[in-house]
Design a protein around this motif. Structure first.
Motif, PDB file in Angstrom:
ATOM      1  N   GLU A  74      41.346  47.492  40.922  1.00 40.49           N
ATOM      2  CA  GLU A  74      41.065  46.312  41.656  1.00 40.49           C
ATOM      3  C   GLU A  74      39.701  45.535  41.652  1.00 40.49           C
ATOM      4  O   GLU A  74      39.538  44.559  41.411  1.00 40.49           O
ATOM      5  CB  GLU A  74      41.735  46.490  42.918  1.00 40.49           C
ATOM      6  CG  GLU A  74      43.150  46.762  42.867  1.00 40.49           C
ATOM      7  CD  GLU A  74      43.633  47.083  44.380  1.00 40.49           C
ATOM      8  OE1 GLU A  74      42.594  47.218  45.195  1.00 40.49           O
ATOM      9  OE2 GLU A  74      44.869  47.263  44.615  1.00 40.49           O
ATOM     10  N   LEU A  75      38.807  46.756  41.943  1.00 43.15           N
ATOM     11  CA  LEU A  75      37.279  46.266  41.897  1.00 43.15           C
ATOM     12  C   LEU A  75      36.837  45.495  40.389  1.00 43.15           C
ATOM     13  O   LEU A  75      36.151  44.653  40.338  1.00 43.15           O
ATOM     14  CB  LEU A  75      36.400  47.251  42.222  1.00 43.15           C
ATOM     15  CG  LEU A  75      36.602  47.962  43.664  1.00 43.15           C
ATOM     16  CD1 LEU A  75      35.761  49.057  43.842  1.00 43.15           C
ATOM     17  CD2 LEU A  75      36.267  46.793  44.678  1.00 43.15           C
ATOM     18  N   LYS A  76      37.525  46.103  39.370  1.00 46.68           N
ATOM     19  CA  LYS A  76      36.977  45.817  37.939  1.00 46.68           C
ATOM     20  C   LYS A  76      37.583  44.270  37.727  1.00 46.68           C
ATOM     21  O   LYS A  76      37.082  43.526  37.100  1.00 46.68           O
ATOM     22  CB  LYS A  76      37.384  46.770  36.882  1.00 46.68           C
ATOM     23  CG  LYS A  76      36.449  48.110  36.854  1.00 46.68           C
ATOM     24  CD  LYS A  76      36.963  48.754  35.852  1.00 46.68           C
ATOM     25  CE  LYS A  76      36.110  50.143  35.742  1.00 46.68           C
ATOM     26  NZ  LYS A  76      36.626  50.911  34.646  1.00 46.68           N
ATOM     27  N   ARG A  77      38.806  44.203  38.349  1.00 52.11           N
ATOM     28  CA  ARG A  77      39.510  42.792  38.122  1.00 52.11           C
ATOM     29  C   ARG A  77      39.011  41.937  38.667  1.00 52.11           C
ATOM     30  O   ARG A  77      38.867  40.602  38.354  1.00 52.11           O
ATOM     31  CB  ARG A  77      41.149  42.787  38.700  1.00 52.11           C
ATOM     32  CG  ARG A  77      41.900  41.925  38.313  1.00 52.11           C
ATOM     33  CD  ARG A  77      43.021  41.991  38.919  1.00 52.11           C
ATOM     34  NE  ARG A  77      43.489  42.725  40.249  1.00 52.11           N
ATOM     35  CZ  ARG A  77      43.350  41.781  41.157  1.00 52.11           C
ATOM     36  NH1 ARG A  77      43.039  40.546  41.113  1.00 52.11           N
ATOM     37  NH2 ARG A  77      43.563  42.316  42.376  1.00 52.11           N
ATOM     38  N   LYS A  78      38.276  42.109  40.062  1.00 51.09           N
ATOM     39  CA  LYS A  78      37.712  40.973  40.831  1.00 51.09           C
ATOM     40  C   LYS A  78      36.472  40.811  40.330  1.00 51.09           C
ATOM     41  O   LYS A  78      35.924  39.729  40.310  1.00 51.09           O
ATOM     42  CB  LYS A  78      37.505  41.590  42.083  1.00 51.09           C
ATOM     43  CG  LYS A  78      38.754  41.594  43.110  1.00 51.09           C
ATOM     44  CD  LYS A  78      38.523  42.295  44.460  1.00 51.09           C
ATOM     45  CE  LYS A  78      39.740  42.365  45.300  1.00 51.09           C
ATOM     46  NZ  LYS A  78      39.781  42.926  46.436  1.00 51.09           N
ATOM     47  N   LEU A  79      35.592  41.931  39.575  1.00 48.46           N
ATOM     48  CA  LEU A  79      34.540  41.393  39.031  1.00 48.46           C
ATOM     49  C   LEU A  79      34.589  40.806  37.483  1.00 48.46           C
ATOM     50  O   LEU A  79      33.602  40.367  36.905  1.00 48.46           O
ATOM     51  CB  LEU A  79      33.633  42.803  38.931  1.00 48.46           C
ATOM     52  CG  LEU A  79      32.979  43.424  39.996  1.00 48.46           C
ATOM     53  CD1 LEU A  79      32.312  44.669  39.924  1.00 48.46           C
ATOM     54  CD2 LEU A  79      32.109  42.165  40.829  1.00 48.46           C
TER      55      LEU A  79
END
Length: 238
Positions: A74-79
């Protein structure tokens, strides 16, 4: 036996009943496998309890790891990080690990030693000296100098020709633009002048005379009897 097979079937609505019934059956300690040699019954029970505890911890860690992986995704997707970025990062890290590994360092050192030995060998030095002599002889030869001068002159002539062509084209375009501007400005005023009108009248007069003389000559040539058109009284004797 037949009822047992029906309960074991995965598609049966009664699946799992047999297993539940079997778990309710008390297990006698005597039915267990014999304890390994050198272990007492208490030690075996302690080891089994520790094994169950470790397996439970492993299951908990797997669940925590899965949750961490989902959170990381999820963090990678947001970044805005794509799987390709992760692959590049992993490759860079792997290459860095290879470079700092003992095998890579030892291999680099060996290659450096071999390079020093090759460059310091008599055969390498002799070959390098021979190549330098050939290069010097080639650059000092008359054929090489003539070829270099010819190429230099050809390049200069080509540059001069292209420059001249560009200048001519620019001058022609400038003359054409100037002529068109002067022509568009001067033609209306010239046509309205008295000199231009007098010249047009003279040209029209000359044209009408030339056309009239051509028509008369054409009529004379196409007439079948030139003098026969006169009246008989003109031809009568005195």
């Amino acid at each position: 036996m037949e009822s047992a097979n029906q309960d074991i079937n995965l598609n049966s609505p009664n699946k799992g009943l047999l297993a539940d019934a079997m778990t309710d059956v008390p297990v006698d300690n005597a039915a267990r496998s014999a304890a390994p040699e050198g272990l007492t019954l208490a030690e075996e029970e302690e080891l089994r309890a520790e094994l169950a505890k470790v397996e439970e911890e492993i299951g908990t860690l797997r669940q925590v790891l899965a949750a961490k992986e989902r959170h990381c995704g999820e963090l990678k997707r947001k970044l805005g990080l794509t799987p390709l970025d992760g692959l590049k990062q992993n490759l860079s890290k792997s290459w860095h690990d290879v470079q700092v590994s003992n095998a890579y360092v030892k291999t680099s050192e060996k290659l450096g030693e071999w390079n020093d030995k090759v460059t310091q060998s008599d055969l390498y030095l002799s070959a390098s000296s021979t190549l330098e002599d050939w290069n010097e002889k080639l650059t000092q030869s008359e054929a090489y100098k003539k070829t270099q001068e010819t190429l230099s002159q050809a390049g200069q002539k080509t540059s001069a020709a292209l420059s001249n062509v560009g200048s001519v084209i620019s001058r022609k375009l400038g003359d054409m633009s100037g002529y068109s501007i002067r022509h568009s400005i001067s033609m209306p005023a010239m046509r309205n002048s008295a000199t231009f009108k007098s010249f047009e009248d003279r040209v029209g007069t000359i044209k009408s005379r030339v056309v009239g003389s051509r028509e008369n000559s054409t009529d004379g040539l196409h007439s079948p009897s030139g003098a026969g058109d006169k009246t008989p009284q003109d031809n009568a004797p005195f």
